[in-house]
Each structure stands twice: as C-alpha cells, then as structure tokens.
Design a protein around this motif. Structure first.
Motif, mmCIF file in Angstrom:
data_model
loop_
_atom_site.group_PDB
_atom_site.id
_atom_site.type_symbol
_atom_site.label_atom_id
_atom_site.label_comp_id
_atom_site.label_asym_id
_atom_site.label_seq_id
_atom_site.Cartn_x
_atom_site.Cartn_y
_atom_site.Cartn_z
ATOM 1 N N MET A 104 0.822 -1.209 0.000
ATOM 2 C CA MET A 104 0.000 0.000 0.000
ATOM 3 C C MET A 104 0.858 1.262 0.000
ATOM 4 O O MET A 104 0.501 2.272 -0.614
ATOM 5 C CB MET A 104 -0.927 -0.008 1.221
ATOM 6 C CG MET A 104 -2.002 -1.090 1.196
ATOM 7 S SD MET A 104 -3.110 -0.953 -0.258
ATOM 8 C CE MET A 104 -2.414 -2.241 -1.331
ATOM 9 N N PHE A 105 2.011 1.209 0.686
ATOM 10 C CA PHE A 105 2.935 2.348 0.632
ATOM 11 C C PHE A 105 3.402 2.593 -0.797
ATOM 12 O O PHE A 105 3.512 3.743 -1.242
ATOM 13 C CB PHE A 105 4.153 2.087 1.527
ATOM 14 C CG PHE A 105 3.878 2.197 2.994
ATOM 15 C CD1 PHE A 105 2.701 2.763 3.470
ATOM 16 C CD2 PHE A 105 4.797 1.750 3.915
ATOM 17 C CE1 PHE A 105 2.447 2.873 4.823
ATOM 18 C CE2 PHE A 105 4.566 1.860 5.273
ATOM 19 C CZ PHE A 105 3.383 2.416 5.726
ATOM 20 N N GLY A 108 0.773 4.330 -2.659
ATOM 21 C CA GLY A 108 0.724 5.727 -2.252
ATOM 22 C C GLY A 108 1.866 6.537 -2.835
ATOM 23 O O GLY A 108 1.685 7.698 -3.242
ATOM 24 N N LEU A 111 1.250 7.524 -6.540
ATOM 25 C CA LEU A 111 0.177 8.457 -6.857
ATOM 26 C C LEU A 111 0.746 9.843 -7.171
ATOM 27 O O LEU A 111 1.683 10.299 -6.520
ATOM 28 C CB LEU A 111 -0.799 8.551 -5.684
ATOM 29 C CG LEU A 111 -1.602 7.283 -5.346
ATOM 30 C CD1 LEU A 111 -2.412 7.494 -4.073
ATOM 31 C CD2 LEU A 111 -2.517 6.893 -6.503
ATOM 32 N N ASP A 142 7.074 15.471 -1.902
ATOM 33 C CA ASP A 142 6.806 14.138 -2.433
ATOM 34 C C ASP A 142 8.067 13.278 -2.415
ATOM 35 O O ASP A 142 7.997 12.074 -2.158
ATOM 36 C CB ASP A 142 6.256 14.248 -3.859
ATOM 37 C CG ASP A 142 5.721 12.920 -4.378
ATOM 38 O OD1 ASP A 142 4.903 12.292 -3.676
ATOM 39 O OD2 ASP A 142 6.134 12.497 -5.478
ATOM 40 N N TYR A 145 8.522 12.061 1.045
ATOM 41 C CA TYR A 145 7.534 11.001 1.270
ATOM 42 C C TYR A 145 8.060 9.671 0.743
ATOM 43 O O TYR A 145 7.964 8.625 1.408
ATOM 44 C CB TYR A 145 6.232 11.390 0.570
ATOM 45 C CG TYR A 145 5.070 10.454 0.769
ATOM 46 C CD1 TYR A 145 4.159 10.631 1.802
ATOM 47 C CD2 TYR A 145 4.852 9.386 -0.110
ATOM 48 C CE1 TYR A 145 3.073 9.775 1.967
ATOM 49 C CE2 TYR A 145 3.775 8.528 0.047
ATOM 50 C CZ TYR A 145 2.890 8.726 1.087
ATOM 51 O OH TYR A 145 1.822 7.879 1.247
#
Length: 270
Positions: A104-105, A108, A111, A142, A145
C-alpha cells in the motif's frame, strides 16, 4: 457465539497480546528507516569501538530497535500461555500484514501529488515570511515522502526473513528450556530464548539486506551486527523484570486454575 468470545478471558487476552504484537512489529518496520545515535540521545559522547578491522563504531541504530525487544517479550508470553501454534500464527500474520502495508505504501508513493499538497499543512495564520521559509523547505515534499515510506526491497526482505527465523528459534529454545526446568526459572527460558533468537536476528537482517543486497563486506556486517546485538542483549536483560510482572498480572487476570491449564496445554503442543 459473540458473548462466548467476549466473556472468555483466554480469548480476550490472546486478542490483546496479538494486537500489541502486530502493532509493535508494524511500527518497528515503519520507523526503522530512521537511524539515530543512542549516545547523543542519552547526552553522552559516542563510543569508538573497533571490531573485525572496522574502526569508529558507535551505537547508531535504527529507530525500530526501540520496539523489537517488546515484540520478543510478547513472543515469550504468548509462547507461555498459547504455545508454538499461537506464536507461529501471529508471526505469519504479522509478516503478511507488513507485506500488505508496504504494498500500500508503494501505491501511495506512485500516486501523482496534488499541486497544493506540499504547502497544504502550512498554517495561513503564520506571518508571510515564515510561510515562505517553510515552503522553501518542503518544495520536494513528495520526494521526502518516497524516502520515508519507500524502503529498499532488500531491507524489507532481510527484516522479514530475520523476524521469521528469530521467532522460530525463540519458540524452539523457549520450550526446550521449559521442558528441562518445568515452571521454574522463568527468566532463563524467557530471557535466554530472546538472547539466542536476537543474536541470530541481528546478523541475518544485515547479511540479507546489506551483504547480499548492497555489497557490504563481511567484516562490516559482523561488526555492525555485534554492536546491534550488544544493545539487544542489554535490553533483553533490562526487560526481565517486565516479564515477571507480566506473568503475575496475567495469572491474576486468568486465575490460577485457568493459567495453569493453559501453560500445560501450551507445553503439550511440542
């Protein structure tokens, strides 16, 4: 059915320990991307150790080591009352959930960020000069992140392989000691099994993640592994009173007859 589950002390205890077990393992994986200086955090000068030809070694550790000792304490408690099957069930579940979380990371990370996102957390109540100063520091939010959540594949593989091997060894050593000592010497089976399993864990994760995955030399892997294990060894000894306190609390909660029955049943699984 639900009433039976909710009112069953053994089931409620298992759910509680399982929740903390999985949560601690997940959090340890996620915060482990940060390397911190133990000595500086304690306000002391860094040590300068020399091992296997590697100089200037100090206790620079991943933030995840703060939680892994508690995972192994929980492993011993689950082992004591629910046996090997309980530990293995939670270990496999934890590995599956960690893989799911990293998947899931990755989604993310891939995206496309909204144009306003990097500045969205800046309070409009701040003076414009402060807003501009903060905005200049998060111009590539980003990218940050990605760095925090996008751990390398070899590091993920290494940590999960080490975790599973450590859990299996912990279970085996724990029950081998208990078979020889009975209900006596809680510290020996709990702390002893943790010391053995964390010794293996300390070197397996580095060997897989950095010797195989990053071309580190074997001497560097061994040196850093020893430093990491010294920390884990110290923490395992320090947490021994916690294990006794947890046993006392659990026995009081379950009641002596049920607690004894569960311990006997857990030992019979082997």
């Amino acid at each position: 059915m639900i009433d039976n589950i909710v009112n069953n002390k053994a089931i409620k205890l298992f759910i509680l320990m399982a929740g903390f077990f999985v949560a601690n393992a997940l959090i340890a994986e996620f915060i482990g991307v940060k390397i911190f200086s133990l000595e500086h955090s304690l306000g002391i000068e860094p040590l300068s150790l020399s091992l296997f030809g590697v100089d200037n070694l100090s206790f620079n550790l991943t933030a995840g080591v703060l939680l892994w000792p508690f995972v192994f304490v929980l492993t011993d408690l689950i082992n004591e009352y629910y046996g090997q099957r309980g530990v293995k069930l939670l270990s496999y579940l934890t590995v599956g959930l960690i893989l799911y979380a990293f998947a899931m990371f990755y989604v993310g990370i891939e995206l496309t960020p909204a144009d306003f996102w990097p500045q969205s957390h800046i309070s409009p109540a701040l003076p414009s000069a402060e807003q501009q100063a903060i905005a200049s520091k998060v111009s590539d939010y980003d990218y940050a992140y990605r760095l925090v959540f996008g751990q390398g594949l070899w590091i993920i593989i290494g940590s999960l392989v080490a975790f599973l091997i450590g859990q299996i060894i912990d279970v085996a050593v724990f029950h081998r000691i208990k078979a020889s000592t009975g209900e006596r010497l809680i510290w020996l089976r709990a702390t002893g099994s943790t010391l053995v399993s964390q010794f293996i864990d300390s070197f397996v994760v580095l060997f897989v993640a950095f010797y195989l995955g990053a071309d580190w030399g074997l001497s560097l892997v061994l040196a850093i592994g020893v430093v990491n294990y010294l920390y884990k060894f110290t923490m395992a000894i320090a947490l021994t009173p916690v294990i006794y306190a947890a046993h006392y609390t659990i026995d009081r909660y379950l009641g002596e007859p049920l607690a004894t029955e569960m311990k006997i049943a857990a030992q019979r699984q082997n």
